[in-house]
Design a protein around this motif. Sequence first.
Motif, PDB file in Angstrom:
ATOM      1  N   ALA A  99      44.080  13.614 -34.094  1.00 54.79           N
ATOM      2  CA  ALA A  99      43.707  13.079 -32.787  1.00 54.79           C
ATOM      3  C   ALA A  99      44.939  12.877 -31.908  1.00 54.79           C
ATOM      4  O   ALA A  99      44.925  13.202 -30.713  1.00 54.79           O
ATOM      5  N   ARG A 100      46.029  12.357 -32.495  1.00 52.99           N
ATOM      6  CA  ARG A 100      47.256  12.153 -31.725  1.00 52.99           C
ATOM      7  C   ARG A 100      47.884  13.486 -31.305  1.00 52.99           C
ATOM      8  O   ARG A 100      48.411  13.615 -30.197  1.00 52.99           O
ATOM      9  N   LEU A 101      47.832  14.470 -32.204  1.00 49.57           N
ATOM     10  CA  LEU A 101      48.376  15.787 -31.885  1.00 49.57           C
ATOM     11  C   LEU A 101      47.600  16.431 -30.743  1.00 49.57           C
ATOM     12  O   LEU A 101      48.172  17.085 -29.871  1.00 49.57           O
ATOM     13  N   TRP A 102      46.281  16.206 -30.755  1.00 53.30           N
ATOM     14  CA  TRP A 102      45.413  16.820 -29.749  1.00 53.30           C
ATOM     15  C   TRP A 102      45.631  16.202 -28.372  1.00 53.30           C
ATOM     16  O   TRP A 102      45.657  16.887 -27.365  1.00 53.30           O
ATOM     17  N   ARG A 103      45.755  14.873 -28.356  1.00 55.93           N
ATOM     18  CA  ARG A 103      45.963  14.177 -27.086  1.00 55.93           C
ATOM     19  C   ARG A 103      46.627  12.841 -27.352  1.00 55.93           C
ATOM     20  O   ARG A 103      46.153  12.075 -28.192  1.00 55.93           O
ATOM     21  N   ARG A 104      47.688  12.545 -26.643  1.00 57.62           N
ATOM     22  CA  ARG A 104      48.423  11.312 -26.864  1.00 57.62           C
ATOM     23  C   ARG A 104      47.572  10.099 -26.483  1.00 57.62           C
ATOM     24  O   ARG A 104      46.699  10.174 -25.633  1.00 57.62           O
ATOM     25  N   GLY A 105      47.908   8.958 -27.113  1.00 57.10           N
ATOM     26  CA  GLY A 105      47.227   7.714 -26.772  1.00 57.10           C
ATOM     27  C   GLY A 105      46.566   7.090 -27.981  1.00 57.10           C
ATOM     28  O   GLY A 105      46.626   7.600 -29.106  1.00 57.10           O
ATOM     29  N   ASP A 106      45.922   5.941 -27.740  1.00 52.91           N
ATOM     30  CA  ASP A 106      45.204   5.217 -28.782  1.00 52.91           C
ATOM     31  C   ASP A 106      43.776   5.740 -28.834  1.00 52.91           C
ATOM     32  O   ASP A 106      43.044   5.659 -27.849  1.00 52.91           O
ATOM     33  N   HIS A 107      43.372   6.283 -29.989  1.00 53.35           N
ATOM     34  CA  HIS A 107      42.052   6.893 -30.120  1.00 53.35           C
ATOM     35  C   HIS A 107      41.111   6.056 -30.984  1.00 53.35           C
ATOM     36  O   HIS A 107      40.095   6.556 -31.477  1.00 53.35           O
ATOM     37  N   GLY A 108      41.455   4.785 -31.149  1.00 55.71           N
ATOM     38  CA  GLY A 108      40.648   3.931 -32.022  1.00 55.71           C
ATOM     39  C   GLY A 108      39.201   3.842 -31.603  1.00 55.71           C
ATOM     40  O   GLY A 108      38.281   3.961 -32.438  1.00 55.71           O
ATOM     41  N   GLU A 131      31.577  15.136 -41.504  1.00 54.77           N
ATOM     42  CA  GLU A 131      32.713  14.430 -40.906  1.00 54.77           C
ATOM     43  C   GLU A 131      33.601  15.389 -40.123  1.00 54.77           C
ATOM     44  O   GLU A 131      34.133  15.033 -39.065  1.00 54.77           O
ATOM     45  N   ARG A 132      33.750  16.610 -40.619  1.00 54.24           N
ATOM     46  CA  ARG A 132      34.552  17.590 -39.883  1.00 54.24           C
ATOM     47  C   ARG A 132      33.902  17.927 -38.550  1.00 54.24           C
ATOM     48  O   ARG A 132      34.583  18.095 -37.532  1.00 54.24           O
ATOM     49  N   ARG A 133      32.559  18.024 -38.537  1.00 58.52           N
ATOM     50  CA  ARG A 133      31.877  18.320 -37.275  1.00 58.52           C
ATOM     51  C   ARG A 133      32.034  17.161 -36.301  1.00 58.52           C
ATOM     52  O   ARG A 133      32.194  17.370 -35.094  1.00 58.52           O
ATOM     53  N   ARG A 134      32.009  15.925 -36.823  1.00 57.16           N
ATOM     54  CA  ARG A 134      32.207  14.783 -35.932  1.00 57.16           C
ATOM     55  C   ARG A 134      33.638  14.759 -35.400  1.00 57.16           C
ATOM     56  O   ARG A 134      33.877  14.374 -34.250  1.00 57.16           O
ATOM     57  N   LEU A 135      34.595  15.199 -36.232  1.00 55.64           N
ATOM     58  CA  LEU A 135      35.978  15.302 -35.763  1.00 55.64           C
ATOM     59  C   LEU A 135      36.088  16.371 -34.676  1.00 55.64           C
ATOM     60  O   LEU A 135      36.792  16.178 -33.677  1.00 55.64           O
ATOM     61  N   ASP A 136      35.401  17.487 -34.872  1.00 54.53           N
ATOM     62  CA  ASP A 136      35.379  18.535 -33.845  1.00 54.53           C
ATOM     63  C   ASP A 136      34.902  17.968 -32.512  1.00 54.53           C
ATOM     64  O   ASP A 136      35.474  18.245 -31.450  1.00 54.53           O
ATOM     65  N   LEU A 137      33.812  17.179 -32.562  1.00 49.82           N
ATOM     66  CA  LEU A 137      33.271  16.587 -31.341  1.00 49.82           C
ATOM     67  C   LEU A 137      34.255  15.575 -30.748  1.00 49.82           C
ATOM     68  O   LEU A 137      34.459  15.522 -29.527  1.00 49.82           O
ATOM     69  N   LEU A 138      34.884  14.786 -31.611  1.00 51.49           N
ATOM     70  CA  LEU A 138      35.868  13.806 -31.147  1.00 51.49           C
ATOM     71  C   LEU A 138      36.964  14.482 -30.340  1.00 51.49           C
ATOM     72  O   LEU A 138      37.316  14.052 -29.231  1.00 51.49           O
ATOM     73  N   LEU A 139      37.525  15.559 -30.884  1.00 43.41           N
ATOM     74  CA  LEU A 139      38.630  16.238 -30.208  1.00 43.41           C
ATOM     75  C   LEU A 139      38.166  16.891 -28.909  1.00 43.41           C
ATOM     76  O   LEU A 139      38.942  16.995 -27.953  1.00 43.41           O
ATOM     77  N   ALA A 140      36.906  17.317 -28.870  1.00 43.10           N
ATOM     78  CA  ALA A 140      36.385  17.955 -27.662  1.00 43.10           C
ATOM     79  C   ALA A 140      36.206  16.960 -26.518  1.00 43.10           C
ATOM     80  O   ALA A 140      36.318  17.334 -25.347  1.00 43.10           O
TER      81      ALA A 140
END
Length: 300
Positions: A99-108, A131-140
């Motif tokens: 998440a940090r690599l994708w976009r800087r900031g607090d992603h909590g 969980e991987r699909r939810r991570l995909d959505l998170l990064l999007a």
Amino acid sequence: MRNRVIDVAALRCRYGDFEAVRGVDLAVDQGELFALLGTNGAGKTTVLETLEGLRRPSAGRVRVLGVDPHRDRAAIRARTGIMLQESGFPGDLTVAEMARLWRRGDHGDALERLDLGHRRDVRIRQLSGGERRRLDLLLAVLGRPELLFLDEPTTGLDPESRQRTWEVVRELLAEGTTVVLTTHYLEEAESLAHRLAILHEGVVVVSGTLVDVLAAQPARISFDLPGRLGVDALPMLGGDVVHNPSGRVDVRTRHLQEDLEILLTWARRDGLALGRLRANHASLEDVFHAARGGREVIAA
């Protein structure tokens, strides 16, 4: 009046001598979810890649957020989010590191929103498929994009995770995000879409609001005839009556309430019980099957 986010006219895409997309028109307004549906090979992936700026069209006009997505890809990159069918993220990174690599900031907050907060320090290769699909959505959705492309977002998810994903998508829509969705789960499109288009062999055979598209298809009444009665014993109905070899009767009608009332009045008068009686309006699955048969269902 809503702003036009996607405007496509006479889009054509070729792979050598094969024309995968043959004159597609699409329009998507701000804040709506537009479902792009079709069987494998219908052309929806090609259309999606063109909208994302990954493919140059062979002909036609494509505007996304007011610009040509292929020529001005850098201009819209920061304003869009893309969730691909397969991400291919490095397995040794943790969820939080990715998440940090994708976009800087607090992603909590974003991690909690997608039920990944308790997995923040787990390596991606150790996540379950859901969980991987939810991570995909998170990064999007990091950075709150104006336009979000979701390509088969719930494939492989269990029912609970699918429902949670739907909730997140509805929250994004409520916040003003525009969403373009592809999915093979028709109930997903029926639950989320404001408008939709169904592609068949590279052309749009169904388009319109969900309400109008469903209304364009006849409703259905089905039941088992009692005893040895034949369809000739039925009262006069406005719809088309089909008596299946199993003994079950299907009525396809555009006058559901009237025909159902006639049928129930007849059965009550003669003391008959109609076994496994069902009456329902058309579903998106009915529309999809009609589209696969090549019947055009355009609802303005």
